[in-house]
Structure formats: structure tokens, C-alpha cells
Write an enzyme that holds these catalytic residues in place. Structure first.
Site, short mmCIF file in Angstrom:
data_model
loop_
_atom_site.label_atom_id
_atom_site.label_comp_id
_atom_site.label_asym_id
_atom_site.label_seq_id
_atom_site.Cartn_x
_atom_site.Cartn_y
_atom_site.Cartn_z
N ASP A 36 0.99 -1.20 -0.05
CA ASP A 36 0.26 0.05 0.07
C ASP A 36 1.15 1.64 0.19
O ASP A 36 -0.02 2.26 -0.46
CB ASP A 36 -0.53 -0.07 1.15
CG ASP A 36 -2.13 -1.20 0.96
OD1 ASP A 36 -2.43 -1.89 -0.21
OD2 ASP A 36 -2.82 -1.20 2.03
N ASP A 274 -13.10 35.09 -34.87
CA ASP A 274 -12.38 33.71 -34.59
C ASP A 274 -13.22 32.62 -33.77
O ASP A 274 -12.41 31.84 -34.58
CB ASP A 274 -10.68 34.46 -34.09
CG ASP A 274 -9.90 33.23 -34.39
OD1 ASP A 274 -9.53 33.23 -36.10
OD2 ASP A 274 -9.81 31.86 -33.70
N GLY A 409 -10.48 29.44 -35.39
CA GLY A 409 -11.28 29.27 -36.83
C GLY A 409 -10.50 29.64 -37.96
O GLY A 409 -10.50 29.30 -38.65
N LEU A 410 -10.02 31.24 -38.23
CA LEU A 410 -9.37 30.93 -39.10
C LEU A 410 -8.43 30.81 -39.94
O LEU A 410 -8.51 30.24 -40.85
CB LEU A 410 -8.80 32.93 -39.02
CG LEU A 410 -8.14 33.14 -40.14
CD1 LEU A 410 -9.15 33.97 -41.25
CD2 LEU A 410 -7.09 34.97 -40.15
#
Lengths: 540, 426
Positions: A36, A274, A409-410
């Protein structure tokens, strides 16, 4: 018995370790076998901690079982008290020691140690890590918090942050700033960084900020009852939630809600052109209940995403998450079975996953981008830089984190424009998104007589720069055949070619919509006609 | 230097808190080695969490290991554990028709409640024969430390191996395929054969064993497997382990002698790789020469590695800790290890930490739970688990093995301009 391949949560004593390790001058004596001790590395490696967790394991062996494990425990307690000189100790058993029923609490109690000893009863075969953190913190507070006069200035305790938490370190800083903007001081942050003597003076605060209900809700309720301290219900993750949080603090304290959000950028970043491409992106959200609820709200209200599905792994949060899912018009997935989560994602084929490290791996396999929003954590979730989730800066961090796996985005439009350029075509693969996504070979959705001629170019053409579209749904069906629609729909080669003309960042959606449309009408082969009928049908 | 090295060095035996893995950890490399095997741990959520943490990342959707987690109803006797195992195994095998060997692996909880996995394995073997063989062993932390899990697994396979009268070399130990292939190529070039491997990559290639089998262990922690093979009548080779140029040569030499390989052939086959190994080690040893090393107990590889670092890399050993010292298997290693270091067996981690702080070695070899805390105290560390997960055996890896120890020291030098401000993680 239940077969488990990967787990979202560890056993409850690991939760207790997260609390103990977060604190100072507290020691945990854990009755446990040697194996453990692996749990130490979670803290020293994942979190890069520079100290061993303050845990003494009795590390009993098989030969001790017939002899006297109780004495072994008492010796360990005494040695730990002498060597580490803690202000208080917590004692308990791991799963194996629970079976030998030595009663660590009773044994330690009988030793007459000069420091408070807090027994933990964590049922290893029923509960999990989250329960362990919550129960341990509650027991520590219940045993140590003393009635104390309130501070003169209005102050709050920040409760819930633990070791191995998802960005807890930075969330504390951010929430402290939010409160400071309203003229509210912080009395105690706990368990993270608190000593037992700090716990003793928690009652001096006027209210508690419950940062993580998973880890401190029971303590918050107890403090409300016993020390008349109200606590905040809103978790300030996201812009809206942060504003609601400030309003809630204002209600509790009677102070005016003051917002100094000059450093908040998310609202403009998400409104700038964008970000238009983010509109309606279908996301699947999974993690602990608190972070999932916060993420769902941000996804819908602040990013303009569509929540395609959500769920959590901690059953303690099942009820609020089910209610939340109803509000979002989806069904909640409450499970700690990793394979179920994978199946749900494969079936929904979202454009993005907001999940844990587990979902990140699912996303890798299915070719779906993923941002991590919740524990269980990985070394990556402990960045060197300031990186909160809560408050204004948290919102900024979340915006960046969530869009990072996506193509901007662009950039996406430009990629499309140049997609047939000889050195910039789809099949060239991703330039900077974690290696090349190899498209699936021939798929079941191509007529067999057409395979040689059409399948290969179609598959190659689909290997866009955007991971989301790199693996079309057919590829998902290909890798996980048991999830495939039994009534396979065939794309005729004309339709497949037409589909290729559609910009790749919406191609996945077009494919999916067309298939759904066809399936609903019992159409088994998709022609160019079907494609445009479906387009007209879904046009809004 | 005495002729007997550390053979008669008294061993510091300690019993206190041990900071080590349990035997379940071996599943991480064993399941990669045995490509048609599944390891089903019968245990608790802790076992599942350990395997996941040790595996580090989840690369596989459905790994070839899993945990049947005991629940309250199993412990309260409300569910018959044997029936539950049957159900989970049937479901698993239906889902994974590629599995030919299934290991039921005992854990601390299953051992404490005395769940009879041997009986389960026997019954399930009969039920799923001939397609799947079901075996059992214990990887529990109350009985096994780290690499002893591999030993228990291989030992469990020995009784079921077919009988043979053929004179064959049996190479024992789960090595990465690339390393195993190198050894097989060297042995083939010497004309030693046939050579079998335990474990085999696929269950169809399981070796046979008998009175003419010659066993060459590649790992020092395989004591039970060794004993099981001796019980099958196999013969044992005594040799150092194939770490470093010297160890590899001595290991090959013992085999060559047993298989009557001429000195000329031995020289012809080993000369070039020996030279390469020496050159590669020398390059790394520049950073290690004259430095001191301190081993915390971890994998039982500590004594052979201390021998390699002191004899081939110019280091001085301060303490060599091992979870368990198997004198018989390590006889040749102890002879080669020059007297000087403290040999310790078992552990009391706080006392050992006191010793390492006093000794302030140039390099401390320890587990992952201790490495960063010791670095924060200004000690350079090498995490021991990498020595088990990385190819380090035989000639072509001798340089890499030295490199594992040299890299932390080189890194320290590179970063020496940075103020050593260590920040708490919280």
C-alpha cells in the site's frame, strides 16, 4: 465482485492521504501491508511533492497475521509520534487491515498519547476516494475545531482543497483575491496548508467557502450546525458562476458584491469573430460532479457549445448531475466504468470531450480532441505556471485550455482553402496536434465493389488537420464493432465524393446528419440526393 | 580485495516500515511479455489503483489485466466467491477470445480471507480446456515484494510444463523481446541449443523441462521458480547475472562451459559485442567514476547492480539494500562484490533515511516515493523502477544501464547554475 480495468477513484484511505498530505503537522498512521506504500508516489511523482506524505504504514506481513499485528500498530504509532512530533494524528486501516479487525482507533486511544488522535472509519469495500477525503476532513474538523470568537473583520474559511486536487493550489489564490476585492479576509484554508492548530480556529470565520463539495461538504454542514457558519453553495468556476458566487457572498455577509474583473478576458475572447467556429460544437462532459456542472454551464452559456452528453463518476453527485442533465435535455451517465464512458462517447461522437485524463485517452483512440477539466489527475495537471479554474483568471485559463485542442477558426478556413496544395493536403496530416492521425482503412460504409477504387482516396481525404474530423464515425464503428449500427448504411461512391467537397470542418457533421436522416427513413444506401435532402432537412 | 568479496559480510537485517511495491506490480511487464495471457487480480480497489498508478498511463482501452474487486457482499459471505469468480472469468473469456492463459492473482485481501484461488484455477481450467489454461499465484503484499510477483508467476507455471529428456538450455526471466533476441542470437552463434524461454511469448511455445534441462536465470529474484525447476530435476548454472560486460561474459561463459563451446568459438562470438559494451560503459562511466552510491531495497537487482557499478563504472558502494537476499542464487555476485558496503536486507525506512542523510552519497537508488523528497534534500537519485522497466541486460544494453545512473548526475551538473530553491508542491 466486479471486474474493473481502470478506476476513476482510489480506495477511501487514499482520500484520507490526500487530506493528511495537504496538511502540516498532522500524521497518519495507516494499518496496511507493504504494497500500500505505492500511494506515496502519487504525491511525490504526480504532484512533484518534495516531502514524503506524512504517513506511517505498519507494513504487516503474512507471518505477522498469526502473531500480534495490534502491537505492530501500536509500535508504529509510538514511533511516528516520537519521530515526527505531529500536533495531531489520524489513524485508520486500509482494505486488508480492515479485514483483520485490529481497531486502530481503539488501540491508539488506549496508548495515552499526549496529542489528539482521530480515528477514521473508512469502509474500503463500500466507499471510494471521494468519501475518504470528505469523511477524513469532517472527522478532523469535528475533533479539532473549537468555539472561537469571530474575527473583527469579515473573514471566510476556504474549505475543500486537498493534495492531488485538480488545480486546488491556484484556485485558493484566486478565491482569496475574489474575496479580497470585497474586503473579506481569509481565516483558514483547509485542509491544504492547514495545521491542526489552524483547524482549531476555524470557528473564527464568519462563513465558509465550500470550494469542492466532494471533499468538504460534510464538514461544511457540521460547521453550519455547530459553529453557525453559513457556507457558499456556488462553486465559482466560469464567469456566470463567479458572479453568482459574489452575489451569494454578498447575501451571506451583507457586504455589497464588488467585482474587479479587469483581468477577465473570456467574454471578449469568446465574442471575437475568430471564436465563431465554436458555435454549436457538440461536447461531451465527464468528470467529478462539481467540475462537470461548472463545465456544462460554461460550455453552453460562455462558449456557445452544444452539450451532447454529460455525466460523473462519483455517485455522491448523481442526483444533482441527473437534474442538471434534464435541464440540458440529455441523459446523465453516472458510472465509474471506464468502458461505459467510452461506449457513450463513441455512440455520441461529439466534436470535443471535456473530461478527465481517462477521457483524454478515449479521445486519443477515437480521434476526438479533449480538454481536461477534472481529477483524477496526471502529472500534466500540475503545471508550473499559475493556472486556476476558479474566478476571473480561471475563466481565462478555461477558455485557453478548451480551445487549445481545437484548430483556430481562421486557421481552419485557411487550411481548407489550401487543402489541395501539393504540400498542404489533408493526407499530410496534422502539423502540430500530437502526431499524425492515420485514417482508418476501408470502412463498412463503402460498397464492397467500390472498395479498391473509392475507399482509399476517401479515407485519405478525410485525414484533415483537425482531429475531430480525422476519424469519421465510420472509423469509430470500425474500431469498435460492437457499437456499430447493426443496420449498416452504405454510401454510394457519388455521395462519398460529394461529401468530400464539403469543407472538412463540417464534414463530420454532414456525414452524421445524413446517416441519421437516412436511418430514420429506412434508407440503406446514401446517394447525392439523400445527402442534399438531409442538408435541407437540417437547415435552420 | 579478498577472494570471497562480500560472501561472508554480515547482513544488517531490518524489520520496520517498508517502502516497496507488492508483487502485483510485476503484472505490468508480465502481461506485455505474455501476449496471450490475462492477469485477473482478485482483490480490492487498492489493487486496481496500484496497477493503474504503476502503469502510469492508460495506453490500452482494454488492458490484459484487471481486478475483480471484492465487495461487501463477498466478505459478508452473502455471495459465494467461487461462483462470483466463475461468472467474472466466463464473462471475461467470452469478451476476449484471444486469451489462452489466465492467471488468477491473489492479493492481500484474498489471502487474508483465504480465498482458495488454486481450487478456482483447477475448476476453471477443466471448464475452459483446452482453449484456456487457468493458473494462480499470489502477488499479495503480505507475501511478495515487487519482483517476487514475477517469481511467483513463473513458479506457478513450472508444474504444468511438459516433460522432456532433451538437453536444452532454459533461459528464465521475463526480458524485453529485443534483449531476449540478442541473447538467443549470441547463444545460437555459439552453437548452444535448443534454447527455450520461460515465460514464452505465446502459450503455444511453452518450454518443456526435465533432468537434462539446464537453467540459466536472467534475473536474481527468481528463487521460487528456480526451486520449482530443480524439483522437476533440472540442472542449475551458477553464474553472475548478465548485467554489464563482465556479468554478461561470465553468464555466457557458464553456459558455454556447460554446452562444451570451445574457447575459440566463445571468443569469436563475444569479442566484438564485448568491445562495444566496454566502450559504451566507459563513455558513461566518466560521470560515475569515483562517485558513491547507496541502494534502497527495491527489486533484488541491487547486489548485481552494485557489482556492475563498482567493478565496471568505478563507483563506491556505501549501502546495498535488498528486500530479500538469496545467498545461493547470488553466490557468484557476492564473491565479485568487493568488501566495504553495508549489506542490508528488509527495511526500516526511517532508519535507512537517517543513514542515507548521514552518508550523503553522490547517488541514491530508491523508489518513486522517496526520490523527489531526497532530491529536495540535495541528494541525486535514480528511481529504481526504471531498472526493471527498461532493457538493461546483456552487452548491447550495458552502456544504457550505466547511462541510467549517469544521467541524474549529468543533469545536476547541467543545472548547477540554478539556485536550488525547492518549492513545495502545494
Amino acid at each position: 465482485m466486479k471486474l474493473t480495468l481502470w478506476t476513476y477513484e482510489g480506495p477511501p484511505h487514499v482520500g484520507a492521504m490526500r487530506v493528511a498530505t495537504a496538511m502540516r503537522n498532522l500524521h497518519y498512521v495507516l494499518h496496511a501491508p507493504q504494497g500500500d506504500t505505492y500511494a506515496d508516489l502519487l504525491f511525490t511523482m504526480i504532484e512533484r511533492r518534495n516531502h514524503r506524505p506524512p504517513v506511517t504504514y505498519t507494513t504487516f506481513q503474512a507471518r505477522d497475521l498469526g502473531a500480534d499485528t495490534a502491537t505492530l500498530f501500536k509500535t508504529a504509532c509510538q514511533d511516528a509520534a516520537t519521530r515526527f512530533q505531529p500536533e495531531a494524528m489520524i489513524v485508520g486501516a486500509s482494505c486488508t487491515a480492515e479485514l483483520i479487525q485490529d481497531d486502530p482507533g481503539g488501540l491508539a486511544d488506549g496508548m495515552g498519547l499526549s496529542i489528539p488522535v482521530i480515528p477514521l472509519d473508512l469502509p474500503s469495500y463500500q466507499r471510494k476516494e471521494g468519501f475518504g477525503t470528505d469523511e477524513t476532513f469532517f472527522q478532523i474538523v469535528r475533533h479539532l475545531a473549537k468555539p472561537t470568537p469571530r474575527t473583527e473583520q469579515i473573514t471566510a474559511n476556504l474549505i475543500g482543497p486537498t493534495a492531488l486536487g485538480f488545480r486546488h493550489r491556484d484556485d485558493c489564490t484566486e478565491v482569496t483575491r475574489l474575496l479580497a476585492d470585497m474586503g473579506i479576509g481569509v481565516n483558514v484554508v483547509a485542509p491544504l496548508g492547514a495545521s491542526p492548530s489552524d483547524i482549531a480556529r476555524m470557528g473564527a470565520a464568519h462563513f465558509n467557502v465550500l470550494m469542492y463539495p466532494e471533499h468538504a461538504e460534510t464538514a461544511a454542514r457540521w460547521l453550519e450546525r455547530e459553529h453557525s457558519q453559513p457556507y457558499t453553495r456556488t462553486v465559482p468556476i466560469g464567469v456566470g458562476a463567479t458572479r453568482d458566487f459574489l452575489a451569494e457572498v454578498a447575501r451571506i455577509t451583507g457586504l455589497p458584491a464588488r467585482e474587479d474583473s479587469a483581468r477577465l478576458r473570456l467574454p471578449w475572447w469568446t465574442r471575437s469573430v475568430d471564436s465563431t467556429y465554436l458555435t454549436g460544437k457538440r461536447v461531451f462532459i465527464f468528470g467529478d460532479g462539481t467540475h462537470v456542472a461548472a463545465a456544462a454551464r460554461i460550455a453552453r452559456e460562455e462558449m456557445g457549445f452544444e452539450v451532447a452528453g454529460l455525466g460523473c463518476y462519483n455517485r455522491e453527485m448523481a442526483r444533482p448531475i441527473r437534474a442538471l442533465a434534464r435541464d440540458y435535455g440529455v441523459e446523465a451517465l453516472i458510472t465509474d466504468d471506464y468502458l461505459e464512458v467510452e461506449a457513450a462517447i463513441a455512440a455520441l461522437h461529439p466534436e470535443m470531450i471535456l473530461g478527465t485524463q481517462m477521457e483524454r485517452h478515449i479521445g486519443k483512440r477515437l480521434g476526438i480532441p479533449c480538454a481536461v477539466i477534472s481529477a483524477p489527475v496526471h502529472v500534466q495537471d500540475f503545471p508550473a505556471r499559475y493556472s486556476p479554474q476558479m474566478g476571473w483568471e480561471g475563466a481565462n485559463v478555461i477558455f485557453d485550455t478548451w480551445i487549445h485542442p481545437l484548430v483556430m477558426g481562421l486557421e481552419e478556413h485557411l487550411l481548407h482553402m489550401f487543402r489541395d496544395d501539393f504540400e498542404f493536403h489533408d493526407a499530410a496530416g496534422a502539423s502540430h496536434h500530437g502526431g499524425q492521425h492515420v485514417p482508418a482503412p476501408a470502412t463498412s460504409s463503402v460498397p464492397s465493389d467500390d472498395k479498391g477504387a473509392t475507399a482509399t482516396p476517401v479515407a485519405a481525404g478525410d485525414a484533415g488537420s483537425m482531429p475531430a474530423e480525422a476519424a469519421p464515425p465510420a472509423a469509430v464503428a470500425h474500431t469498435t464493432p460492437e457499437l456499430a449500427d447493426p443496420t449498416a448504411i452504405l454510401w454510394l461512391s457519388d455521395a462519398e465524393r460529394e461529401l468530400k467537397k464539403i469543407p472538412f470542418f463540417v464534414r463530420g457533421k454532414a456525414r452524421r446528419n445524413t446517416e441519421t436522416y437516412a436511418a430514420q427513413r429506412g434508407v440503406t444506401s446514401i446517394s447525392v440526393e439523400t445527402l442534399y435532402e438531409a442538408k435541407a432537412h437540417y437547415a435552420r | 580485495m579478498t577472494a570471497r568479496g562480500c560472501t561472508n559480510t554480515p547482513v544488517l537485517k531490518e524489520r520496520g516500515q517498508r517502502e516497496v511495491f507488492c508483487g502485483l506490480t510485476g503484472i505490468i511487464w508480465l502481461h506485455r511479455k505474455m501476449q496471450d495471457a490475462f492477469f485477473l487480480v482478485v482483490g480490492s480497489r487498492t489493487c486496481a489503483h496500484l496497477l493503474q498508478s504503476a502503469a502510469g498511463v492508460m495506453i490500452f482501452a482494454e488492458p490484459r489485466f484487471g481486478t475483480a474487486i471484492l465487495e461487501e457482499k463477498d466478505l459478508a459471505g452473502l455471495a459465494d466467491a467461487q461462483t462470483e469468480i466463475d461468472r467474472e472469468v466466463a464473462r471475461l473469456l467470452a469478451r476476449r477470445p484471444d486469451i489462452r492463459q489466465l492467471f488468477l492473482v491473489g492479493s492481500c485481501p484474498s489471502e487474508v480471507i483465504k480465498l482458495d484461488l488454486a481450487r478456482a484455477a483447477e475448476r476453471l481450467s477443466a471448464e475452459h480446456a483446452p482453449h484456456v489454461r487457468v493458473l494462480n499465484y499470489s502477488g499479495s503484499g503480505i507475501e511478495t515484494t515487487f519482483t517476487q510477483g514475477e517469481d511467483a508467476c513463473l513458479a506457478a507455471m513450472v508444474p504444468g510444463l511438459p516433460q522432456t529428456e532433451a538437453k536444452e538450455l532454459l533461459m528464465v526471466g521475463a526480458l524485453p523481446d529485443v534483449v531476449e533476441d540478442q541473447a538467443l542470437a549470441l547463444l545460437a552463434a555459439m552453437g548452444v541449443g535448443p534454447v527455450r524461454c520461460l515465460p514464452a511469448r505465446r502459450s503455444a511455445d511453452l518450454p518443456a523441462v526435465g533432468p537434462n534441462t539446464v537453467v540459466a536465470l536472467t534475473q536474481p529474484f527468481l528463487g521460487d521458480t528456480h526451486a520449482a525447476l530443480m524439483r522437476r530435476g533440472a540442472q542449475s548454472l551458477s553464474a553472475p547475472f548478465p548485467f554489464g560486460e563482465e556479468g554478461t561474459t561470465a553468464w555466457l561463459q557458464a553456459i558455454a562451459t556447460e554446452f562444451s563451446v570451445s574457447p575459440e568459438v566463445f571468443e569469436a562470438v563475444t569479442a566484438a559485442p564485448r568491445a562495444r559494451a566496454r566502450k559504451a560503459v566507459a563513455a558513461q562511466a566518466q560521470d560515475l567514476d569515483g562517485k558513491s552510491v547507496f541502494f534502497f531495497p527495491d527489486s533484488q537487482l541491487e547486489i548485481p547492480l552494485a557489482r556492475f557499478l563498482t567493478r565496471e563504472c568505478g563507483m563506491t558502494a556505501i549501502e546495498v539494500g535488498t528486500p530479500y537476499l538469496h545467498r545461493e542464487l547470488l553466490a557468484s555476485e557476492l564473491e565479485l562484490l568487493e568488501e566495504g558496503p553495508v549489506l542490508s536486507e528488509g527495511q526500516d525506512v526511517d532508519l535507512q533515511l537517517d543513514r542515507v542523510r548521514t552518508a550523503r552519497p553522490d547517488l541514491t537508488v530508491c523508489g518513486l516515493g522517496l526520490a523527489n523528497p531526497l532530491e529536495a534534500e540535495g541528494l541525486a537519485t535514480k528511481w529504481a523502477i526504471e531498472l526493471v522497466f527498461t532493457p538493461v541486460h546483456f552487452y548491447e544494453q550495458a552502456g544504457d544501464l550505466a547511462g541510467l545512473f549517469a544521467r541524474p548526475l549529468r543533469r545536476r551538473n547541467l543545472l548547477s547554475g540554478l539556485a536550488p530553491r525547492v518549492e513545495a508542491a502545494e
